[in-house]
Design a protein around this motif. Structure first.
Motif, PDB file in Angstrom:
ATOM      1  N   ILE A 101      26.564 -13.430  87.537  1.00 12.61           N
ATOM      2  CA  ILE A 101      27.836 -13.005  86.685  1.00 12.61           C
ATOM      3  C   ILE A 101      28.483 -14.647  86.363  1.00 12.61           C
ATOM      4  N   ALA A 102      28.406 -15.275  87.527  1.00 17.73           N
ATOM      5  CA  ALA A 102      28.909 -16.609  87.422  1.00 17.73           C
ATOM      6  C   ALA A 102      28.183 -17.421  86.272  1.00 17.73           C
ATOM      7  N   LEU A 103      26.996 -17.523  86.154  1.00 21.06           N
ATOM      8  CA  LEU A 103      26.247 -17.893  84.971  1.00 21.06           C
ATOM      9  C   LEU A 103      26.656 -17.521  83.723  1.00 21.06           C
ATOM     10  N   ILE A 104      26.776 -16.394  83.613  1.00 18.28           N
ATOM     11  CA  ILE A 104      27.226 -15.654  82.417  1.00 18.28           C
ATOM     12  C   ILE A 104      28.671 -16.025  81.962  1.00 18.28           C
ATOM     13  N   TYR A 105      29.324 -16.257  82.749  1.00 19.07           N
ATOM     14  CA  TYR A 105      30.780 -16.588  82.494  1.00 19.07           C
ATOM     15  C   TYR A 105      30.839 -18.072  82.357  1.00 19.07           C
ATOM     16  N   LEU A 106      30.162 -18.748  82.763  1.00 26.32           N
ATOM     17  CA  LEU A 106      30.081 -20.347  82.677  1.00 26.32           C
ATOM     18  C   LEU A 106      29.593 -20.376  81.072  1.00 26.32           C
ATOM     19  N   ASN A 107      28.624 -19.631  80.760  1.00 28.80           N
ATOM     20  CA  ASN A 107      27.727 -19.928  79.295  1.00 28.80           C
ATOM     21  C   ASN A 107      28.793 -19.377  78.500  1.00 28.80           C
ATOM     22  N   LEU A 108      29.400 -18.204  78.486  1.00 29.56           N
ATOM     23  CA  LEU A 108      30.541 -17.948  77.550  1.00 29.56           C
ATOM     24  C   LEU A 108      31.565 -18.715  77.275  1.00 29.56           C
ATOM     25  N   LEU A 123      31.594 -22.090  77.869  1.00 30.54           N
ATOM     26  CA  LEU A 123      31.059 -23.389  77.392  1.00 30.54           C
ATOM     27  C   LEU A 123      31.025 -22.935  75.840  1.00 30.54           C
ATOM     28  N   ARG A 124      30.501 -21.910  75.443  1.00 30.34           N
ATOM     29  CA  ARG A 124      30.261 -21.360  74.044  1.00 30.34           C
ATOM     30  C   ARG A 124      31.633 -21.415  73.339  1.00 30.34           C
ATOM     31  N   SER A 125      32.917 -20.974  74.351  1.00 31.92           N
ATOM     32  CA  SER A 125      34.047 -20.943  73.513  1.00 31.92           C
ATOM     33  C   SER A 125      34.625 -22.210  73.438  1.00 31.92           C
ATOM     34  N   LEU A 126      34.240 -23.270  73.810  1.00 22.83           N
ATOM     35  CA  LEU A 126      34.627 -24.721  73.784  1.00 22.83           C
ATOM     36  C   LEU A 126      34.166 -25.333  72.695  1.00 22.83           C
ATOM     37  N   SER A 127      32.853 -25.028  72.183  1.00 23.43           N
ATOM     38  CA  SER A 127      32.166 -25.634  71.098  1.00 23.43           C
ATOM     39  C   SER A 127      32.382 -25.115  69.915  1.00 23.43           C
TER      40      SER A 127
END
Length: 51
Positions: free
Chosen positions: A38-45, A47-51
């Motif tokens: 869950i932490a990895l999914i949250y981090l991935n999402l 990071l995507r929102s920042l790019s």
């Protein structure tokens, strides 16, 4: 300038863990793995929102 498609993912995640005393080690391992996933999914999402 390019337009980037955006979306909001919504969903439910249900995890059932047997908390019987004899399953304590397995339940803890599954709980830890689920929390990490869950932490990895949250981090991935995030990071995507920042790019």
């Amino acid at each position: 300038m390019t337009k980037q498609a955006s979306f909001i993912f919504t969903g439910d995640l249900v995890i059932v863990i047997d908390t019987s005393p004899w399953m304590k080690d397995e339940a803890q391992a599954l709980s830890d793995a689920a929390a990490s996933a869950i932490a990895l999914i949250y981090l991935n999402l995030t990071l995507r929102s920042l790019s």
